[in-house]
Design an enzyme around this catalytic site. Sequence first.
Site, PDB file in Angstrom:
ATOM      1  N   ASP A 189       0.872  -1.168   0.000  1.00 33.92           N
ATOM      2  CA  ASP A 189       0.000   0.000   0.000  1.00 33.92           C
ATOM      3  C   ASP A 189       0.916   1.227   0.000  1.00 33.92           C
ATOM      4  OD1 ASP A 189      -2.422   1.631   0.514  1.00 33.92           O
ATOM      5  OD2 ASP A 189      -1.496   1.899   2.480  1.00 33.92           O
ATOM      6  N   ASP A 221      -0.252   5.201   0.747  1.00 33.24           N
ATOM      7  CA  ASP A 221      -0.537   6.276   1.699  1.00 33.24           C
ATOM      8  C   ASP A 221      -0.736   5.694   3.094  1.00 33.24           C
ATOM      9  OD1 ASP A 221      -0.747   8.934   2.240  1.00 33.24           O
ATOM     10  OD2 ASP A 221      -2.757   9.197   1.449  1.00 33.24           O
TER      11      ASP A 221
END
Length: 223
Positions: free
Chosen positions: A24, A26
Amino acid sequence: MTAGPGPGGPAGGTRLPCAAVLFDVDGTLIDSTPLVEHAARLWAPEYGIDPDEFLAGAHGRRTSDRIADFLPPDRVAEATARLDALEAAGTDGITALPGARELLAGMNGLPWALVTSMDRAQLAARAAAARIPLPDVVITAEDVRHGKPDPSGYLRAAARLGADPSACAVVEDAPAGVAAGRAAGATVLAVTTSHPPAALGEAHHVIEGLTALTAAPDGLTLA
């Protein structure tokens, strides 16, 4: 479960063999919280939405999916474009999270990809601001019909790397992403950069941050 010492003892850490790592972005590699919160607080009153309520469940999900929780379908596209424009207006406050650059620079031949709920333009701007490299395989919001917690993004990334999803490690920071990684069949590592450990309990391993990870061609070691 929380990572603990492996067969090599505390000094050796826990070995986690894997064929690829799916990150991932952010909250995992990049911290863009100041920008995201500022934009949401400007945007929400325009649509009669409480910004705190909106932000409480926004992390880790596509913007359009979160907005659909508050607005009727015929308003989602326009409202999403408006919030995207506010977020794209600057990159102030965006930084790499501790250990992110070092980990990515030291993947040692272990294949890796990015799977993000951001769109491609947002990812490019924030990665540049944080000086995070972009790999060959990047899956963004535009690439999937359904966002996290749906596993589509992770499944597509694994396929493009030529890896079985069950042989991949997913590194996440949000419950929606943890659920997506689990649904994809991957081993999920959760970092507590944006949520407390109790909110990440579905992950296979919970660690404080990326500084606990090192990579080798055949997998990761959790310090």
